[in-house]
Design an enzyme around this catalytic site. Structure first.
Site, PDB file in Angstrom:
ATOM      1  CG  ASP A 182      -1.733   1.162   1.453  1.00  0.00           C
ATOM      2  OD1 ASP A 182      -1.659   2.087   0.612  1.00  0.00           O
ATOM      3  OD2 ASP A 182      -2.493   1.205   2.446  1.00  0.00           O
TER       4      ASP A 182
ATOM      5  CB  SER B  51       2.418  14.039 -13.685  1.00  0.00           C
ATOM      6  OG  SER B  51       1.831  15.142 -13.130  1.00  0.00           O
TER       7      SER B  51
ATOM      8  CE1 TYR C 208      -5.998  10.870 -11.297  1.00  0.00           C
ATOM      9  CE2 TYR C 208      -5.928  12.773 -12.751  1.00  0.00           C
ATOM     10  CZ  TYR C 208      -5.541  11.478 -12.449  1.00  0.00           C
ATOM     11  OH  TYR C 208      -4.693  10.810 -13.296  1.00  0.00           O
TER      12      TYR C 208
ATOM     13  CE  LYS D  84      -2.082  11.039 -11.015  1.00  0.00           C
ATOM     14  NZ  LYS D  84      -1.002  10.043 -11.107  1.00  0.00           N
TER      15      LYS D  84
END
Ligand SMILES: [Zn+2]
Length: 702
Positions: A497, A576, A590, A594
């Site tokens: 993880d 990316s 998101y 990123k």
């Protein structure tokens, strides 16, 4: 050991090869029996042959010998692993006084019955000269324990009885082949031939008989040795040596340091790296702490054939430290001493023999480390494993040999002849033209579409690839898809993880245990979430941040100590997103996560440059998966986008294709190509962003 020959197994075996003459099928079957026993042969060691009558294209019958191809593994050999050679022209070579290496190679090439067959074994002439239909040859450990004694010949005689002939060592090729046939003709009733420092040959008209003679004599040697050493201690402990405190982490740190210390530039300037195999078996650890350890490392290979795999000597490391810098110094010093010794050996051999030849790399392949066991190196993973297996057998055999009597090393001259014989060198992987040969790449989010595409391209470029994912079932699926199309030994998978730093550290330690270190890190794990800020659940934002931002940070951070210990630079390529420069509505979690990862990557580029580690970013857009591996992101985002635009799956893909300047469909493999470009150091670039999006002006990097 016992004979494994079973009539019913053989019957089933020939049914598998209906086109193969039965005599050859029988040869393959007993060859595999020999190959399946590591006390007889190790990877590619040993060789077998059969002589038969075979029709050529005109229907004319010829005497043909089928001999194992050079370097082929007996345990898995099939008809293609054998080379058919016209027997009579080879037999005539016996008349010659000598035969150069090049001419022998030429003779073995021109007398093949098929131009497609592999190079024949270096012992082809010996097999050809013996009159028997079947000839079997091994470098069995127990035989070498006997022959490599100070009074080897007497020991062999006492152990194996009178139905064998014993020959002193001769270089493989014509000298050995002539020696063997002359000896055989003097004693045509013998069962077997033992060659000092080399191994044993058995022969018969029947495949089973020849194989079972091998089993009989090797068993006899084993029993002889066991009887004499059963009450003797195999080693003398050294009370002054203590194993390191943290065995597991010490072994892993050491593997990384050794890997770095032995990497070296090729003439092209590119760094040639090794893969590492560790063997911490309890008896090897005990041996590494014994008085005998030093001598084991200094007394050379069991048989010259092993020198191409392991070099003649091993490095012995008596103590290691917890401090990485000190550890590097210890290892570098040991490697330096080894290199100097190797160069001295090379120089003195070429001088004595009056030859001109290019020196092979002077780096060690085996390290015996007090308290930790054996560490082996190879330019390919297969070579590392072979070196490790040979090392394990060598240590065990030498302990038995010392307990039996006095181990007597093989002369450097014999080792040199074998190590520098071009037929032997052909077995080894030469410098590869593949850009990433020798490197280990780790891809997080390896169970998804982009991870799969990156893994494929890195494998094609020659790297060993470790895919990682939190979702074990997706991971296993991608693993098997990759292993289907590439050498299985080059694909590894490990679940962890990325949001849990300790788990990442543990995962990276496991990768180093399996391979010796890491060179290319691709933080790619990511999850998506569609929600306007007004509706965005703060806890869900945390989740996206944890995977996409913290998950990039954890893998970058965990790789730094490894890069430092290796000291060979490296590459981090962060996957990316086009959204970093050109975000969209309802995609804040998101895009922000990123963008954060992108920023960390830029800072990592600044911080890690002094280690020679380059950090770059790839910004893909609209990468859909395929029918084999879907994209987690598009599984989530796709249905909503299709609904809002009134499109089906195909329509949606077309919509994104039309959106970019090049009207290109962006594939996961394109992202993989961008990773390969950065990872292969083709330009001196760090901190850069490469869009893989077909051209979207709003997302041009600036
Ligand atoms: Zn041999």
């Amino acid at each position: 050991m016992e004979s494994l020959f079973r009539k019913e197994d053989f019957t089933a075996f020939i049914a598998k090869y209906p086109a193969c003459p039965e005599e050859l099928a029988l040869r393959i079957y007993t060859s595999r029996l020999i190959g399946s026993s590591s006390s007889l042969v190790l990877h590619g060691g040993g060789n077998t042959s059969v002589k038969l009558k075979q029709k050529n294209i005109l229907g004319e019958k010829n005497d043909v010998i089928h001999i194992k191809g050079s370097g082929k593994d007996l345990s898995t050999i099939d008809p293609d692993g054998f080379v058919g050679l016209y027997l009579n022209p080879l037999r005539k070579l016996r008349r010659l006084e000598s035969l150069t290496e090049t001419e022998m190679d030429n003779q073995l090439q021109i007398h093949r019955i098929s131009s497609l067959s592999p190079d024949p074994s270096v012992e082809a002439l010996l097999h050809a000269f013996l009159p028997h239909k079947y000839v079997d040859h091994t470098h069995a450990d127990s035989i070498l324990v006997l022959t490599n004694q100070k009074h080897g010949e007497a020991v062999v005689k006492e152990a194996l009885g009178t139905k064998i002939a014993i020959l002193s060592y001769a270089a493989s090729g014509l000298p050995l082949a002539k020696g063997v046939i002359e000896e055989y003709e003097k004693h045509p009733d013998i069962d077997a031939l033992v060659i000092i420092n080399h191994g044993i040959f058995t022969f018969a008209e029947d495949a089973r008989v020849s194989y079972e003679k091998m089993v009989y004599y090797v068993s006899k040697a084993e029993e002889y040795i066991e009887k004499r050493i059963q009450n003797k201690p195999l080693m003398t402990p050294r009370p002054d040596l203590a194993p390191p405190k943290n065995l597991d982490s010490s072994l892993i740190r050491l593997a990384q340091v050794v890997r770095g210390a032995c990497a070296h530039p090729e003439p092209s300037g590119r760094l040639r790296r090794f893969y590492v195999e560790t063997r911490p078996e309890p008896d090897l650890v005990n041996a590494s702490l014994a008085k005998e350890a030093k001598q084991i490392c200094r007394s050379g290979v069991l048989t010259p054939d092993h020198a191409i795999r392991t070099k003649n000597m091993m490095v012995y490391i008596e103590s290691i430290t917890e401090n990485d810098e000190d550890l590097k110094q210890i290892v570098n010093q040991a490697v330096e001493i080894f290199k100097n010794d190797y160069q001295r050996y090379f120089q003195s051999q070429v001088k004595t023999k009056g030859i001109e030849i290019k020196e092979l790399d002077p780096y060690p392949r085996l390290f015996l480390v007090a308290g930790l066991g054996l560490i082996a190196l190879g330019f390919t993973r297969k070579e590392a494993r072979i070196a490790a297996d040979i090392g394990v057998h060598t240590i065990r055999a030498k302990l038995r040999a010392e307990a039996l009597g006095e181990y007597s090393p093989i002369s450097e001259s014999h080792i040199f002849d074998m190590e520098y014989w071009s037929l032997q060198q052909k077995k080894m992987a030469g410098p590869s033209s593949l850009l990433l040969q020798g490197q280990v790449a780790v891809i997080t989010g390896g169970g998804g579409a982009i991870g799969f595409g990156i893994a494929k391209q890195l494998l094609t470029a020659g790297a060993v690839v470790v895919i990682s994912d939190i979702d074990n079932s997706r991971l296993q699926k991608v693993h098997s898809l990759l292993a289907e199309n590439h050498d299985e030994s080059r694909v590894e998978s490990i679940a962890f993880d990325v949001t849990d730093y300790q788990a990442v550290e543990k995962g990276f330690a496991e990768i180093s245990r399996r391979l010796g270190g890491i060179d290319i890190v691709v933080p790619n794990a990511g999850i998506a979430l569609v929600a306007k800020i007004e509706d965005l659940d703060p806890n869900k934002l945390d989740q996206v941040m944890a995977v996409n931002l913290k998950g990039a940070f954890t893998v970058i951070k965990a790789s730094i100590p490894i890069f430092k210990r290796q000291g060979t630079g490296g590459n981090i390529v962060v996957i990316s997103s086009k959204n970093v420069f050109d975000p969209g509505v309802a995609f804040s979690a998101y895009s922000a996560s990123k963008a954060g990862a992108h920023q960390i990557a830029k800072i990592a580029a600044m911080e890690l440059a002094e280690l020679g580690v380059r950090v770059n970013m790839v910004n893909p857009d609209a990468v859909f998966g395929d029918e084999k591996v879907s994209s987690g992101l598009w599984d989530l985002v796709g249905p909503e986008r299709m609904k809002s635009r009134g499109l089906d799956t195909k329509g949606l893909r077309e919509y994104y294709r039309q959106r970019n300047l090049l009207k290109a469909q962006v594939l996961a493999e394109h992202v993989g190509n961008a990773v390969v470009f950065f990872a292969s150091d083709q330009t001196p670039t760090t901190g850069a962003t490469l869009p893989v999006d077909g051209g979207i002006p709003a997302a041009f990097p600036r």
